[in-house]
Design an enzyme around this catalytic site. Sequence first.
Site, mmCIF file in Angstrom:
data_model
loop_
_atom_site.group_PDB
_atom_site.id
_atom_site.type_symbol
_atom_site.label_atom_id
_atom_site.label_comp_id
_atom_site.label_asym_id
_atom_site.label_seq_id
_atom_site.Cartn_x
_atom_site.Cartn_y
_atom_site.Cartn_z
ATOM 1 N N LYS A 113 -102.131 123.775 41.236
ATOM 2 C CA LYS A 113 -103.378 124.412 40.779
ATOM 3 C C LYS A 113 -103.964 125.330 41.852
ATOM 4 C CE LYS A 113 -104.244 121.516 36.921
ATOM 5 N NZ LYS A 113 -103.100 120.601 37.072
HETATM 6 C C1 LIG Z 1 -102.041 120.416 36.042
HETATM 7 C C2 LIG Z 1 -100.725 119.854 36.444
HETATM 8 C C3 LIG Z 1 -99.597 119.899 35.583
HETATM 9 C C4 LIG Z 1 -99.664 120.467 34.189
HETATM 10 O O1 LIG Z 1 -99.786 121.860 34.179
HETATM 11 P P1 LIG Z 1 -100.245 122.608 32.850
HETATM 12 O O2 LIG Z 1 -100.434 124.023 33.256
HETATM 13 O O3 LIG Z 1 -101.545 121.954 32.455
HETATM 14 O O4 LIG Z 1 -99.196 122.413 31.830
HETATM 15 C C5 LIG Z 1 -98.387 119.394 36.049
HETATM 16 N N1 LIG Z 1 -98.289 118.828 37.271
HETATM 17 C C6 LIG Z 1 -99.344 118.770 38.119
HETATM 18 C C7 LIG Z 1 -99.175 118.114 39.441
HETATM 19 C C8 LIG Z 1 -100.596 119.269 37.739
HETATM 20 O O5 LIG Z 1 -101.629 119.184 38.590
#
Ligand SMILES: *Cc1c(COP(=O)(O)O)cnc(C)c1O
Length: 510
Positions: A113
């Site tokens: 993120k």
């Molecule tokens: C948010 C997240 C995901 C999922 O990603 P999306 O874009 O919501 O599909 C997968 N792995 C981690 C570690 C995350 O923080």
Amino acid sequence: MNYYSTRDARRANPVTASKAILTGLAPDGGLYVPEQIPALPFGLDELKALDYRETAFRVLKAFLTDYTADELRDCIAGAYDAKFESPETVEFKETEKGIFYLELFHGATIAFKDMALSILPYMLTKAAKKNGFDGEIVILVATSGDTGKAALAGFADVPGTRIIVFYPKGGVSPVQERQMITEAGKNTAVVGVRGNFDDTQTGVKNIFGNKALAAELKENGFAFSSANSINIGRLLPQVVYYVYAYGELLRRGALKLGEPMNVTVPTGNFGNILAAHYAKQMGLPIGKLLCASNDNRVLTDFFASGRYDKKRPFILTTSPSMDILISSNLERLIYEIADESACVDGNADAKAVRCSELMKELKENGEYSLTEAEKARLADFEAGSANQAEVAEEIRRVFRDYAYVIDPHTAVASKVTRDYRTVTGDTTPIVIASTASPFKFPRSVLTALETGEALAESDFDLFAPLKEKCARTLPKAVDRLESLPIRHTTVCEVGEMQDTVMKILKEAKK
Ligand SMILES: *Cc1c(COP(=O)(O)O)cnc(C)c1O
């Protein structure tokens, strides 16, 4: 280039890229999409020579047409700097031939993120100026743990912004709480709420929905905005690393110019995999897009059957960021594949009409089904899932065979990749989005590795043994975390959230 809501049946409300970013969720409840996906603004042969920041500049420039080149370069320089513990922002690990883990976790909070949340604040403040707002943008976040710290880290000390994060007191892990309450940014506030995550999220939504409050704030030079994953400004920066990955595979000689690569993404809200899909539509040679789910396999079933059905138990897993039953970003894909023939009104955007209809069905009945024609448009996607035992086994296997430690989210994708290659015999080089550092989930990872030792009670004591296994230095995000000064101690009742916001903003004015 304009952006439209996925539910704007008349295409009556075109907005600029900056306005879409500033607005977040469209007023009609839909998500903003570009009117068309731009082609890659350079030849594939040039890609080998582009570093991460230059790739980001070229890709973002193609989408964000109302930002100047200087503005974009500023955004990129502010975002992808020494906060990332990797000179090129991301890293690659090839385990067996043709399998590449694309490590997206070298940012401030050691999860992917950071890739978008580190640039969003800059895009937002520039968007505010472009749209005639010269006050302070106040970001409100309700978090179940991870997003809160990533947003805090992204917005910390960014001029023209202020961020307030609410988390359920007692409802996040000790490490997550400590990461948030030790946040040092001067424009940050972190508040524990006596309630669960749903209460907290509802509280934030109510504040967003309070028009009188918004008017009062505006008078005082503040405006609310959200850093939610449905914001197009979070999606577009994620396109960049898929383009960059193709360049890297060319540099490594794993691909010849124009040959396809496959991509696997551990999926929750469908943002990250949608970004890969956008990269493909730009003309990047991507073959299959593998959508990997954990036990909450709503998407696996959807891609197999064409029926989205959220009416099922919510399962808590070792990959919590993928524990999701409503993948909000899927709406953007639904819009794209929507069957125009279903709409009789020739003046309307038939895709938006159909998309609104399906989203209404989901809201009212908890499910919807695609037509055969729509289903056929999903042919680029493959989907699979891994249960928790398989995830633990995958972490163990990858460590045993390659001395490489992966986190449970990445392990879901890793297992789905292996199953796909075994079943299909497809040996196309494949990039696995590695979304979190194992240090983010030390207990699950060490448990999976079955070291035979009893694990310490406190998660803080697990970093050292994990560091041994990983043979990596401890990331800054967890190093000495336990001894950092605690800077945020406010706790409030659910009913006091709005007053708390007002109090924080009054303080800020002084
Ligand atoms: C948010 C997240 C995901 C999922 O990603 P999306 O874009 O919501 O599909 C997968 N792995 C981690 C570690 C995350 O923080």
